[in-house]
Write a protein that holds these residues in place. Structure first.
Motif, PDB file in Angstrom:
ATOM      1  N   UNK A  39       0.856  -1.186   0.000  1.00 30.56           N
ATOM      2  CA  UNK A  39       0.000   0.000   0.000  1.00 30.56           C
ATOM      3  C   UNK A  39       0.886   1.227   0.000  1.00 30.56           C
ATOM      4  N   UNK A  40       0.543   2.225  -0.776  1.00 33.39           N
ATOM      5  CA  UNK A  40       1.220   3.526  -0.788  1.00 33.39           C
ATOM      6  C   UNK A  40       2.730   3.418  -0.976  1.00 33.39           C
ATOM      7  N   UNK A  41       3.156   2.403  -1.692  1.00 35.64           N
ATOM      8  CA  UNK A  41       4.564   2.302  -2.054  1.00 35.64           C
ATOM      9  C   UNK A  41       5.502   1.804  -0.980  1.00 35.64           C
ATOM     10  N   UNK A  42       5.134   1.872   0.293  1.00 38.01           N
ATOM     11  CA  UNK A  42       6.050   1.486   1.364  1.00 38.01           C
ATOM     12  C   UNK A  42       5.456   0.517   2.380  1.00 38.01           C
ATOM     13  N   UNK A  43       4.164   0.460   2.456  1.00 43.33           N
ATOM     14  CA  UNK A  43       3.512  -0.364   3.477  1.00 43.33           C
ATOM     15  C   UNK A  43       3.279  -1.775   2.940  1.00 43.33           C
ATOM     16  N   UNK A  44       4.268  -2.638   3.125  1.00 42.60           N
ATOM     17  CA  UNK A  44       4.145  -3.998   2.611  1.00 42.60           C
ATOM     18  C   UNK A  44       3.219  -4.815   3.499  1.00 42.60           C
ATOM     19  N   UNK A  45       2.559  -5.771   2.889  1.00 43.78           N
ATOM     20  CA  UNK A  45       1.669  -6.676   3.610  1.00 43.78           C
ATOM     21  C   UNK A  45       1.671  -8.020   2.916  1.00 43.78           C
ATOM     22  N   UNK A  46       1.061  -9.001   3.564  1.00 41.98           N
ATOM     23  CA  UNK A  46       0.857 -10.323   2.979  1.00 41.98           C
ATOM     24  C   UNK A  46      -0.636 -10.572   2.862  1.00 41.98           C
ATOM     25  N   UNK A  47      -1.055 -11.152   1.753  1.00 44.15           N
ATOM     26  CA  UNK A  47      -2.401 -11.702   1.612  1.00 44.15           C
ATOM     27  C   UNK A  47      -2.261 -13.209   1.758  1.00 44.15           C
ATOM     28  N   UNK A  48      -3.089 -13.802   2.608  1.00 43.42           N
ATOM     29  CA  UNK A  48      -2.975 -15.232   2.823  1.00 43.42           C
ATOM     30  C   UNK A  48      -4.257 -15.935   2.402  1.00 43.42           C
ATOM     31  N   UNK A  49      -4.138 -17.225   2.191  1.00 39.84           N
ATOM     32  CA  UNK A  49      -5.286 -18.054   1.855  1.00 39.84           C
ATOM     33  C   UNK A  49      -5.066 -19.468   2.363  1.00 39.84           C
ATOM     34  N   UNK A  50      -6.124 -20.245   2.331  1.00 34.24           N
ATOM     35  CA  UNK A  50      -6.049 -21.624   2.792  1.00 34.24           C
ATOM     36  C   UNK A  50      -6.996 -22.479   1.968  1.00 34.24           C
ATOM     37  N   UNK A  51      -6.582 -23.704   1.722  1.00 40.22           N
ATOM     38  CA  UNK A  51      -7.437 -24.733   1.121  1.00 40.22           C
ATOM     39  C   UNK A  51      -7.238 -25.987   1.960  1.00 40.22           C
ATOM     40  N   UNK A  52      -8.322 -26.495   2.518  1.00 42.47           N
ATOM     41  CA  UNK A  52      -8.281 -27.770   3.229  1.00 42.47           C
ATOM     42  C   UNK A  52      -9.056 -28.791   2.427  1.00 42.47           C
ATOM     43  N   UNK A  53      -8.533 -29.996   2.359  1.00 44.40           N
ATOM     44  CA  UNK A  53      -9.250 -31.078   1.695  1.00 44.40           C
ATOM     45  C   UNK A  53     -10.485 -31.437   2.534  1.00 44.40           C
ATOM     46  N   UNK A  54     -11.553 -31.873   1.888  1.00 49.50           N
ATOM     47  CA  UNK A  54     -12.825 -32.111   2.595  1.00 49.50           C
ATOM     48  C   UNK A  54     -12.746 -32.930   3.886  1.00 49.50           C
ATOM     49  N   UNK A  55     -11.956 -34.014   3.974  1.00 45.84           N
ATOM     50  CA  UNK A  55     -11.966 -34.783   5.233  1.00 45.84           C
ATOM     51  C   UNK A  55     -11.440 -34.013   6.450  1.00 45.84           C
ATOM     52  N   UNK A  56     -10.727 -32.922   6.212  1.00 45.95           N
ATOM     53  CA  UNK A  56     -10.089 -32.185   7.299  1.00 45.95           C
ATOM     54  C   UNK A  56     -10.850 -30.925   7.687  1.00 45.95           C
ATOM     55  N   UNK A  57     -11.913 -30.615   7.007  1.00 48.11           N
ATOM     56  CA  UNK A  57     -12.680 -29.400   7.315  1.00 48.11           C
ATOM     57  C   UNK A  57     -13.524 -29.604   8.572  1.00 48.11           C
ATOM     58  N   UNK A  58     -13.784 -28.490   9.266  1.00 48.35           N
ATOM     59  CA  UNK A  58     -14.645 -28.527  10.440  1.00 48.35           C
ATOM     60  C   UNK A  58     -14.015 -29.160  11.665  1.00 48.35           C
ATOM     61  N   UNK A  59     -12.683 -29.247  11.696  1.00 48.72           N
ATOM     62  CA  UNK A  59     -11.990 -29.914  12.811  1.00 48.72           C
ATOM     63  C   UNK A  59     -11.057 -28.966  13.561  1.00 48.72           C
ATOM     64  N   UNK A  60     -11.178 -27.643  13.303  1.00 47.62           N
ATOM     65  CA  UNK A  60     -10.330 -26.674  13.988  1.00 47.62           C
ATOM     66  C   UNK A  60      -8.950 -26.520  13.390  1.00 47.62           C
ATOM     67  N   UNK A  61      -8.717 -27.132  12.253  1.00 48.41           N
ATOM     68  CA  UNK A  61      -7.401 -27.059  11.613  1.00 48.41           C
ATOM     69  C   UNK A  61      -7.204 -25.716  10.913  1.00 48.41           C
ATOM     70  N   UNK A  62      -8.243 -25.206  10.265  1.00 49.97           N
ATOM     71  CA  UNK A  62      -8.117 -23.999   9.446  1.00 49.97           C
ATOM     72  C   UNK A  62      -7.661 -22.774  10.216  1.00 49.97           C
ATOM     73  N   UNK A  63      -8.316 -22.470  11.328  1.00 51.45           N
ATOM     74  CA  UNK A  63      -7.926 -21.258  12.054  1.00 51.45           C
ATOM     75  C   UNK A  63      -6.521 -21.401  12.609  1.00 51.45           C
ATOM     76  N   UNK A  64      -6.162 -22.594  13.080  1.00 54.00           N
ATOM     77  CA  UNK A  64      -4.829 -22.796  13.635  1.00 54.00           C
ATOM     78  C   UNK A  64      -3.754 -22.678  12.548  1.00 54.00           C
TER      79      UNK A  64
END
Length: 191
Positions: A90-115
C-alpha cells in the motif's frame, strides 16, 4: 505461544504443523486444479495441471513474493491442505501479505483452518517486517469468517465486485491482522 513454533494441537488429539512443499504433495496440487468443487467456491475452472511441477522445480513454492506451505496432520503425516501467502504493498512502502487456505474435505470442520492460518501469520511476522496480513473470503463462507476471527483477524469491510465467479461479479469480505494485535493463542492458553 512462541511465534517460532509451527505446530500445535488442532484438538485434544489432533496436532498440525506447517512444512515446505515436497514432491509427493504435487499430486494434491494437481487435484486442486482439475477436480471441480474440491476447493469449493474458490475453484476458478480447469487450469494447467503441469504448472505445480514447474513451480516446484523453480523454487519449491518458497518464492520471495509468494509461497505455499503444506498443512500437515502430525500423527498421520497426512497433508490436510495448503496455506498460501502473496506480497502486496500500500502507498509504495507499506508492505503486507495476503494469505489463503485450502483444506481437503476430510479435514474441514476440525479446527485445523484457524490454527493453520494463525501459524502462518506467526511465521510471516517472525520472518518478515510486514505490519499487516490480510485475507479475503466470500460472504457465504461463514465457516471461514469464524476461522479468520478465531485466528486473530478483524473484519475490515466489504470489497465490492472483487471477484468473478460462477458467471458474475461478486463481493468479498476483507479481514486483517496486524503485528501488534492480540495473539489468538492467548485465548487458547488463557495467556
Amino acid at each position: 505461544m512462541d511465534s517460532g513454533d509451527t505446530s500445535l494441537p488442532a484438538s485434544a488429539d489432533l496436532a498440525i504443523r506447517l512444512r515446505p512443499v515436497a514432491e509427493p504433495d504435487l499430486a494434491m496440487f494437481r487435484r486442486l486444479r482439475t477436480e471441480p468443487g474440491l476447493i469449493g467456491l474458490d475453484w476458478p475452472g480447469f487450469t494447467d495441471a503441469g504448472a505445480p511441477a514447474r513451480r516446484f522445480a523453480m523454487d519449491g513454492y518458497l518464492g520471495e513474493d509468494d509461497g505455499r506451505l503444506i498443512v500437515e496432520v502430525e500423527q498421520e503425516r497426512a497433508a490436510a491442505g495448503i496455506v498460501s501467502y502473496t506480497a502486496g504493498c500500500y502507498a509504495g512502502r507499506a508492505s503486507y501479505w495476503s494469505i489463503g487456505i485450502v483444506l481437503l474435505p476430510p479435514w474441514r470442520g476440525r479446527g485445523i483452518g484457524w490454527r493453520a492460518q494463525a501459524l502462518l501469520c506467526d511465521y510471516l511476522f517472525q520472518h518478515t517486517p510486514a505490519q499487516r496480513i490480510q485475507a479475503g473470503t466470500h460472504p457465504e463462507n461463514v465457516a471461514e469468517q469464524r476461522a479468520l476471527e478465531r485466528a486473530g483477524f478483524q473484519l475490515e469491510g466489504i470489497v465490492r465486485a472483487s471477484e468473478f465467479r460462477a458467471g458474475r461479479w461478486r463481493d468479498g469480505y476483507l479481514y486483517s491482522r496486524l503485528r501488534d494485535d492480540p495473539s489468538p493463542w492467548d485465548a487458547v492458553t488463557g495467556g
